[in-house]
Design a protein around this motif. Structure first.
Motif, mmCIF file in Angstrom:
data_model
loop_
_atom_site.group_PDB
_atom_site.id
_atom_site.type_symbol
_atom_site.label_atom_id
_atom_site.label_comp_id
_atom_site.label_asym_id
_atom_site.label_seq_id
_atom_site.Cartn_x
_atom_site.Cartn_y
_atom_site.Cartn_z
ATOM 1 N N PRO A 87 -0.659 -15.438 31.787
ATOM 2 C CA PRO A 87 -0.732 -16.791 31.211
ATOM 3 C C PRO A 87 -2.150 -17.311 31.032
ATOM 4 N N MET A 88 -3.129 -16.666 31.654
ATOM 5 C CA MET A 88 -4.515 -17.107 31.538
ATOM 6 C C MET A 88 -5.347 -16.201 30.629
ATOM 7 N N GLN A 89 -4.702 -15.212 30.011
ATOM 8 C CA GLN A 89 -5.433 -14.255 29.178
ATOM 9 C C GLN A 89 -5.778 -14.872 27.824
ATOM 10 N N ILE A 90 -7.061 -14.876 27.485
ATOM 11 C CA ILE A 90 -7.537 -15.451 26.229
ATOM 12 C C ILE A 90 -7.672 -14.349 25.185
ATOM 13 N N SER A 91 -7.179 -14.629 23.977
ATOM 14 C CA SER A 91 -7.294 -13.680 22.873
ATOM 15 C C SER A 91 -7.555 -14.473 21.595
ATOM 16 N N ARG A 139 -5.164 -16.520 18.107
ATOM 17 C CA ARG A 139 -5.017 -17.935 18.383
ATOM 18 C C ARG A 139 -4.101 -18.601 17.366
ATOM 19 N N LEU A 140 -3.335 -19.605 17.828
ATOM 20 C CA LEU A 140 -2.459 -20.420 16.992
ATOM 21 C C LEU A 140 -1.423 -19.614 16.225
ATOM 22 N N LEU A 141 -0.920 -18.539 16.845
ATOM 23 C CA LEU A 141 0.178 -17.796 16.226
ATOM 24 C C LEU A 141 1.467 -18.601 16.369
ATOM 25 N N PRO A 142 2.317 -18.625 15.318
ATOM 26 C CA PRO A 142 3.569 -19.386 15.402
ATOM 27 C C PRO A 142 4.621 -18.626 16.213
ATOM 28 N N PRO A 143 5.751 -19.274 16.534
ATOM 29 C CA PRO A 143 6.850 -18.571 17.213
ATOM 30 C C PRO A 143 7.341 -17.388 16.394
ATOM 31 N N PHE A 144 8.068 -16.477 17.050
ATOM 32 C CA PHE A 144 8.395 -15.195 16.436
ATOM 33 C C PHE A 144 9.292 -15.340 15.204
ATOM 34 N N TRP A 145 10.089 -16.431 15.092
ATOM 35 C CA TRP A 145 10.999 -16.549 13.955
ATOM 36 C C TRP A 145 10.324 -17.125 12.717
ATOM 37 N N THR A 167 7.104 -10.859 17.876
ATOM 38 C CA THR A 167 7.939 -10.794 19.081
ATOM 39 C C THR A 167 7.104 -10.584 20.335
ATOM 40 N N GLU A 168 5.837 -10.219 20.171
ATOM 41 C CA GLU A 168 4.950 -10.088 21.324
ATOM 42 C C GLU A 168 4.636 -11.443 21.920
ATOM 43 N N TYR A 169 4.659 -12.488 21.097
ATOM 44 C CA TYR A 169 4.435 -13.867 21.537
ATOM 45 C C TYR A 169 5.635 -14.690 21.077
ATOM 46 N N LEU A 170 6.651 -14.781 21.918
ATOM 47 C CA LEU A 170 7.938 -15.347 21.508
ATOM 48 C C LEU A 170 7.823 -16.787 21.042
ATOM 49 N N LEU A 171 7.027 -17.599 21.738
ATOM 50 C CA LEU A 171 6.869 -19.008 21.379
ATOM 51 C C LEU A 171 5.512 -19.303 20.764
ATOM 52 N N MET A 228 -3.638 -17.908 24.184
ATOM 53 C CA MET A 228 -2.827 -17.650 25.373
ATOM 54 C C MET A 228 -1.343 -17.783 25.038
ATOM 55 N N ASP A 229 -0.545 -16.910 25.613
ATOM 56 C CA ASP A 229 0.880 -16.835 25.317
ATOM 57 C C ASP A 229 1.613 -18.059 25.861
ATOM 58 N N LEU A 230 2.237 -18.847 24.979
ATOM 59 C CA LEU A 230 2.914 -20.072 25.392
ATOM 60 C C LEU A 230 4.155 -19.786 26.237
ATOM 61 N N PHE A 231 4.901 -18.746 25.895
ATOM 62 C CA PHE A 231 6.107 -18.421 26.651
ATOM 63 C C PHE A 231 5.766 -18.137 28.111
ATOM 64 N N SER A 232 4.745 -17.355 28.352
ATOM 65 C CA SER A 232 4.334 -17.030 29.723
ATOM 66 C C SER A 232 3.807 -18.268 30.443
#
Length: 312
Positions: free
Chosen positions: A67-71, A75-81, A87-91, A98-102
């Motif tokens: 949850p603290m990993q910066i990439s 940045r600002l990727l939308p939810p998977f749908w 699908t790597e970043y579900l939300l 940073m991954d919102l789901f995590s």
């Protein structure tokens, strides 16, 4: 539940006394869970809360990302749908990638720990002071009651903001700021209940049996006011979680980049038009948790408070 009748330990062995207490406790728990299972609102709230408890315990082990990993490249990727999602970043991701789901899953731990700690400490302090003030009255009661009235004269959020501004942000400072006023509600509840219970016949019977004041408060009065304390504590937990989220939103609670729902909502407000998911999913998590706690609290009030119990 019906009033707990005094048990005279002088007329039975210590072993028989505690066996009787265990049997009474077991019977009360069985009756309680039977009524809880017939209350759909409380059961739904309990199931959701247990799910959040599971996330609190197992969250760090089941999250797909740190949850603290910066990439910054993601940045600002939308939810998977949504278009551009993965699908790597579900939300989706926030402004630092940073991954919102995590972060939402791990943020469950902070919210629940704040709620449990602040309410638990408030219950202990408020119950002890309320028992002493209501039972002994006199100068102690006057001092505590006036101090409680003084604290109640300040709005909750303003008082918490002032306290956090003085002592600084942080987890334990946040617990202290919320507890500093949180005990007042339990103090007033317990004090009022004790003032009513101490005049009843079962207390007079306990005095006639030679029980001292401590045993009367702990063994006779306390079991008969415990239901009200449990109901208030459950409802107050949701309020404390809202307060933690509000202070974190204002930058006075848990500090970003720690995965706290309130601070995540605050960060996302600058991206509402371009990345609405940062604030939205964090806000939904707060809504669902507080709503489930209030649903359980309302159900417990129907079950445990004899003054509000429905006629069956």
């Amino acid at each position: 539940m019906s009033q707990v009748k005094p048990i005279d330990p002088d007329k039975m062995s210590l072993r028989d006394y505690y066996l009787t207490r265990v049997r009474l406790t077991g019977r009360n728990f069985k009756e309680f869970f039977s009524k809880l299972s017939r209350n759909p609102t409380a059961m739904i709230g309990l199931i959701i809360i247990l799910f959040f408890v599971f996330l609190t315990i197992a969250g760090p082990a089941i999250v797909p990302k740190d949850p603290m990993q910066i990439s910054l490249t993601e940045r600002l990727l939308p939810p998977f749908w949504m278009e551009g999602g993965s699908t790597e970043y579900l939300l989706g991701t926030d402004q630092l990638g940073m991954d919102l789901f995590s972060r939402i899953i791990v943020g469950t731990r902070i919210s629940l720990m704040i709620g449990v700690l602040t309410v638990s400490i408030s219950i202990v302090i408020g119950t002890i002071l309320g028992l002493l003030a209501g039972y002994y009255r006199g100068a102690l009661d006057n001092i505590l009651a006036r101090f409680a009235d003084l604290l109640l004269s300040f709005p909750w959020l303003i008082f918490a903001i002032f306290t956090m501004a003085v002592i600084g942000p942080g987890f334990y400072n946040l617990v202290f700021a919320l507890t500093f006023k949180g005990w007042v509600g339990f103090f007033r509840l317990v004090r009022g209940e004790v003032l009513s219970e101490k005049t009843k016949e079962y207390v007079d019977a306990a005095r006639a049996l030679g029980q001292n004041n401590f045993k009367i408060m702990a063994r006779e009065i306390m079991p008969n006011i415990l239901n009200s304390i449990i109901v208030l504590g459950t409802l107050r937990m949701g309020f404390m979680i809202i307060m933690e989220a509000s202070l974190s939103f204002l930058g006075l609670g848990i500090q970003y980049p720690e995965p706290a729902w309130g601070s995540m909502v605050n960060i996302g407000r600058d991206y509402m038009l371009s990345a609405w998911w940062i604030s939205t999913f964090s806000g939904i998590a707060i809504l669902v948790m507080v709503l489930s706690i209030n649903m359980l609290g309302e159900g417990l009030r129907d079950i445990l408070d004899p003054r509000l119990r429905r006629i069956e």
